[in-house]
Design a protein around this motif. Structure first.
Motif, PDB file in Angstrom:
ATOM      1  N   ASN A   1     -66.663  87.974  41.595  1.00 42.73           N
ATOM      2  CA  ASN A   1     -65.766  88.983  41.043  1.00 42.73           C
ATOM      3  C   ASN A   1     -65.982  89.210  39.546  1.00 42.73           C
ATOM      4  OD1 ASN A   1     -64.566  89.346  43.537  1.00 42.73           O
ATOM      5  ND2 ASN A   1     -62.918  87.880  43.140  1.00 42.73           N
TER       6      ASN A   1
ATOM      7  N   ILE B   1     -68.000  92.370  38.388  1.00 43.42           N
ATOM      8  CA  ILE B   1     -67.475  93.693  38.723  1.00 43.42           C
ATOM      9  C   ILE B   1     -66.782  94.254  37.488  1.00 43.42           C
ATOM     10  CG2 ILE B   1     -65.941  95.003  40.225  1.00 43.42           C
ATOM     11  CD1 ILE B   1     -66.244  92.851  42.313  1.00 43.42           C
TER      12      ILE B   1
ATOM     13  N   TYR C   1     -66.530 101.841  39.366  1.00 49.54           N
ATOM     14  CA  TYR C   1     -66.759 100.405  39.350  1.00 49.54           C
ATOM     15  C   TYR C   1     -68.263 100.171  39.221  1.00 49.54           C
ATOM     16  CZ  TYR C   1     -62.028  99.055  40.787  1.00 49.54           C
ATOM     17  OH  TYR C   1     -60.684  98.834  40.832  1.00 49.54           O
TER      18      TYR C   1
ATOM     19  N   PHE D   1     -71.266  97.157  39.620  1.00 50.45           N
ATOM     20  CA  PHE D   1     -71.533  95.841  40.190  1.00 50.45           C
ATOM     21  C   PHE D   1     -72.874  95.328  39.672  1.00 50.45           C
ATOM     22  CE2 PHE D   1     -68.640  97.909  43.026  1.00 50.45           C
ATOM     23  CZ  PHE D   1     -67.833  96.914  43.541  1.00 50.45           C
TER      24      PHE D   1
ATOM     25  N   ALA E   1     -68.767  92.493  46.031  1.00 44.93           N
ATOM     26  CA  ALA E   1     -70.147  92.421  45.543  1.00 44.93           C
ATOM     27  C   ALA E   1     -71.122  92.163  46.683  1.00 44.93           C
ATOM     28  CB  ALA E   1     -70.266  91.325  44.477  1.00 44.93           C
TER      29      ALA E   1
END
Length: 403
Positions: A100, A103, A117, A119, A158
């Protein structure tokens, strides 16, 4: 300042020890002093095991603190184990926190239509620095989710997005592989059954109905050779190419996977059948052809399992099969007890004359094939006491199976 980089006999610096014991005040104090004296790059110093201080993180708070000060989550230890693998095996909560952490957003407001977002997939790549053997498989770390029984992390954003990206890159090749596999199966099945029919049936009439002047044997020979050539080409190109490719990429881990073992057996028996088809040994053709078809059709649904639409059902089937095997392992002593009972009470019955046939009969009776009128009625048994004993065991068996 020099004490910040002092090492013990395992080459641990004070930050290794502070992170191991999980005292946030000590960790923060050491990190700030290292940054003050320009020792920020030494936060990734490795001990004798090739592990940086972040490997010792005991909580997600200490993990995030180290990452915010520049700890590198992609460094591997001397065994080639990444930080994510280490957490999956020993600290699952840290593994989720680590995934996490990468992110982020593009800095826009959440209500903005351009909000995104972002990643970072660096955790799923490997850069072996201590091990000479290179493993270029980008899916190796994700495979550890299953090896360490942490399947729930596959649904992490992810990991799920990484799998989606990999699928979009390889879906055309996967579809083509399934199509070629299906064509190979159809051709091989036709060839095996045609050869089996020719070996077991003699043609009395060799004249073609459509073309009376044409010898039907010549037509059959031409068609058979066409099938043989196509089957040989598909076997050598598809099956063996897939086998060689999987063996070259997986090497020592090749025989650790069920798909690889079945692929090896399919390749072996397909080649043996193609050789046997050119001989006059009908029995050898029958055995090799049957085994080649068996493993080829077993491999086909496994290859379809690489498609997301079918893969979920393959996983469900495997889970159900594992549960059934566990159930049967627990229930088998009860079945064997009934097999012993029927074998003793019905010694003259052909189905219960030995423990082996009696055990097989118990499995058949579980699906409803009791043959009551042919086995358990009084006129089929030698005396009334034998009938009574067998009937009691039969009723008890019905009660247990129904429950």
């Amino acid at each position: 300042a020099g004490c910040l980089l002092a090492k013990d006999f395992n080459k641990n610096i004070p930050l290794h020890v502070a992170v191991k014991f999980g005292c946030m005040e000590n960790i923060f104090f050491i990190l700030t002093r290292m940054k003050m004296y320009s020792y920020g790059n030494d936060i990734n110093v490795c001990n004798s095991k090739g592990q940086t201080p972040i490997f010792n993180a005991q909580s997600k708070e200490s993990l995030y603190l180290l990452l915010s000060y520049g700890a590198d989550p992609t460094i591997e230890d001397i065994w080639g184990q990444s930080l994510l693998e280490h957490y999956l095996k020993y600290k699952p909560d840290n593994a989720r926190a680590l995934m996490n952490f990468d992110i982020c957003t593009n800095g826009k407001d959440a209500s903005d239509s351009n909000f995104l977002y972002t990643f970072n997939f660096r955790l799923f790549y490997q850069d072996r620095q201590y091990n000479d053997q290179k493993d270029e498989s980008e899916m190796r770390i994700l495979s550890k989710f299953f090896e360490y029984k942490q399947r729930k992390f596959i649904s992490a954003p992810a990991a799920a997005l990484y799998l989606l990206c990999k699928w979009n890159m390889s879906k055309r090749l996967t579809w083509l592989s399934c199509i070629f596999n299906g064509v190979h199966l159809i051709v091989l099945t036709s060839l095996v059954f045609w050869s089996s029919y020719v070996n077991t049936h003699s043609n009395k009439d060799n004249i073609s109905i459509c073309c009376p002047g044409l010898d039907w044997n010549d037509v059959q020979d031409v068609c058979w050779w066409i099938l043989y050539v196509i089957s040989s080409a598909s076997t050598l190109y598809f099956v063996h190419f897939k086998f060689v490719f999987n063996f070259a990429t997986k090497q020592k881990r090749f025989f650790h996977q069920k798909e690889s073992i079945i692929n090896f057996l399919t390749s072996t028996f397909s080649c043996l059948y193609l050789i046997a088809a050119l001989t006059s040994n009908a029995q050898f053709q029958m055995y090799t052809g049957g085994l080649a078809l068996f493993f080829s059709w077993i491999e086909f649904p496994i290859s379809l399992g690489n498609l997301p639409t079918w893969g979920i059902y393959l996983v469900m089937s495997e889970s159900v099969l594992v549960l059934l095997m566990k159930f049967f392992g627990i229930f088998f002593p009860i079945l064997f007890a009934f097999a012993c009972g029927f074998s003793i009470f019905l010694p003259k019955s052909s189905m219960f004359e030995s423990l082996f046939t009696s055990s097989v009969k118990m499995i058949v009776m579980m699906v409803g094939e009791y043959d009551f009128s042919e086995t358990f009625t009084r006129d089929k048994l030698s005396n009334e006491s034998e009938a009574a004993d067998a009937l009691v065991v039969q009723i008890y068996f019905l009660v247990i199976v129904l429950v």
